[in-house]
Design a protein around this motif. Structure first.
Motif, PDB file in Angstrom:
ATOM      1  N   UNK A  22     -14.636-138.195  31.544  1.00  0.00           N
ATOM      2  CA  UNK A  22     -15.312-137.036  30.963  1.00  0.00           C
ATOM      3  C   UNK A  22     -14.369-135.833  30.884  1.00  0.00           C
ATOM      4  N   UNK A  23     -14.505-134.899  31.836  1.00  0.00           N
ATOM      5  CA  UNK A  23     -13.664-133.699  31.808  1.00  0.00           C
ATOM      6  C   UNK A  23     -12.640-133.699  32.943  1.00  0.00           C
ATOM      7  N   UNK A  24     -12.328-134.888  33.477  1.00  0.00           N
ATOM      8  CA  UNK A  24     -11.356-135.017  34.566  1.00  0.00           C
ATOM      9  C   UNK A  24     -10.225-135.947  34.160  1.00  0.00           C
ATOM     10  N   UNK A  25      -9.030-135.606  34.646  1.00  0.00           N
ATOM     11  CA  UNK A  25      -7.863-136.478  34.520  1.00  0.00           C
ATOM     12  C   UNK A  25      -7.459-136.802  35.948  1.00  0.00           C
ATOM     13  N   UNK A  26      -7.497-138.094  36.314  1.00  0.00           N
ATOM     14  CA  UNK A  26      -7.251-138.511  37.698  1.00  0.00           C
ATOM     15  C   UNK A  26      -6.053-139.444  37.742  1.00  0.00           C
ATOM     16  N   UNK A  27      -5.095-139.099  38.609  1.00  0.00           N
ATOM     17  CA  UNK A  27      -3.904-139.932  38.794  1.00  0.00           C
ATOM     18  C   UNK A  27      -3.840-140.445  40.219  1.00  0.00           C
ATOM     19  N   UNK A  28      -3.557-141.744  40.358  1.00  0.00           N
ATOM     20  CA  UNK A  28      -3.429-142.370  41.680  1.00  0.00           C
ATOM     21  C   UNK A  28      -1.962-142.696  41.921  1.00  0.00           C
ATOM     22  N   UNK A  29      -1.326-142.052  42.926  1.00  0.00           N
ATOM     23  CA  UNK A  29       0.085-142.344  43.201  1.00  0.00           C
ATOM     24  C   UNK A  29       0.281-143.825  43.543  1.00  0.00           C
ATOM     25  N   UNK A  30       1.391-144.386  43.072  1.00  0.00           N
ATOM     26  CA  UNK A  30       1.675-145.806  43.278  1.00  0.00           C
ATOM     27  C   UNK A  30       2.079-146.114  44.715  1.00  0.00           C
ATOM     28  N   UNK A  31       2.532-145.108  45.450  1.00  0.00           N
ATOM     29  CA  UNK A  31       2.959-145.332  46.829  1.00  0.00           C
ATOM     30  C   UNK A  31       2.673-144.091  47.660  1.00  0.00           C
ATOM     31  N   UNK A  32       2.868-144.203  48.972  1.00  0.00           N
ATOM     32  CA  UNK A  32       2.658-143.067  49.863  1.00  0.00           C
ATOM     33  C   UNK A  32       3.619-141.942  49.477  1.00  0.00           C
ATOM     34  N   UNK A  33       3.125-140.724  49.479  1.00  0.00           N
ATOM     35  CA  UNK A  33       3.942-139.574  49.111  1.00  0.00           C
ATOM     36  C   UNK A  33       4.655-139.013  50.339  1.00  0.00           C
ATOM     37  N   UNK A  34       5.885-138.563  50.135  1.00  0.00           N
ATOM     38  CA  UNK A  34       6.687-137.988  51.216  1.00  0.00           C
ATOM     39  C   UNK A  34       6.596-136.472  51.161  1.00  0.00           C
ATOM     40  N   UNK A  35       6.931-135.825  52.263  1.00  0.00           N
ATOM     41  CA  UNK A  35       6.943-134.365  52.299  1.00  0.00           C
ATOM     42  C   UNK A  35       7.882-133.833  51.226  1.00  0.00           C
TER      43      UNK A  35
END
Length: 191
Positions: free
Chosen positions: A74-87
């Protein structure tokens, strides 16, 4: 009069179409936020619906970070990172198409401070790999021990037959020696 009505109609229509353009209203994480827990998704909320084909990309300290999925809801764009994010410092760039066909581009910046550094993650991966090698070696050692145990059991089953043959030979040899000694003693007595 016709020109006035036409101009008045145009003025009434323009604000409606201007409101149809989507703008970024909110995001998770928020612009400029310092996030202290791991992020499972990036969500951009727009003021109006957006079309399929809208995209986002992300960099961490200037290096590209992959998404496993980017979805329009709808009115959202959702992204799922492929791996754990680092600092580090993250920048999300988005390019969306509003329902009225107007393209909208922008960026979202945030900081991640979870204590998960790339070096710590690599060390954890190395430890996991070492543990896997150790586990494989232990499994192979256990398998070899199992094979040796099976061979020993098979050998023990064959051993009684060999031992009985060996025992018979020893008994015969012992009797022969006793007979020989007895014969020698008898011969000495006869003299």
């Amino acid at each position: 009069m016709k020109k006035t009505l036409l101009l008045l109609s145009a003025l009434l229509v323009l604000p409606t179409s201007a409101q149809a353009h989507s703008v970024l209203e909110a995001s998770i994480p928020a612009e400029g936020a310092v996030v202290t827990k791991q992020i499972e998704k990036i969500a951009l909320d727009f003021s109006a619906g957006i079309e399929q084909g809208s995209t986002m990309s992300m960099t961490a300290d200037g290096e590209a970070v992959d998404f496993s999925e980017v979805a329009v809801m709808d009115d959202q764009l959702i992204g799922t990172p492929a791996q754990e994010l680092f600092d580090g410092s993250y920048i999300v760039e988005y390019a969306v198409l509003s329902e009225d066909g107007h393209p909208i581009e922008g960026t979202l910046a945030f900081e991640l401070e979870t204590g998960v550094t790339e070096q710590a993650a690599e060390e954890a991966e190395d430890q996991a790999a070492e543990q896997e090698v150790t586990d494989e070696a232990a499994a192979e050692e256990s398998e070899v021990e199992s094979e040796v145990t099976e061979e020993a059991a098979a050998s023990e089953q064959a051993a009684p037959a060999e031992q009985s043959g060996s025992n018979t030979t020893l008994i015969i040899a012992g009797l022969a020696i006793v007979l020989l000694i007895g014969a020698v003693i008898l011969m000495r007595k006869k003299r």
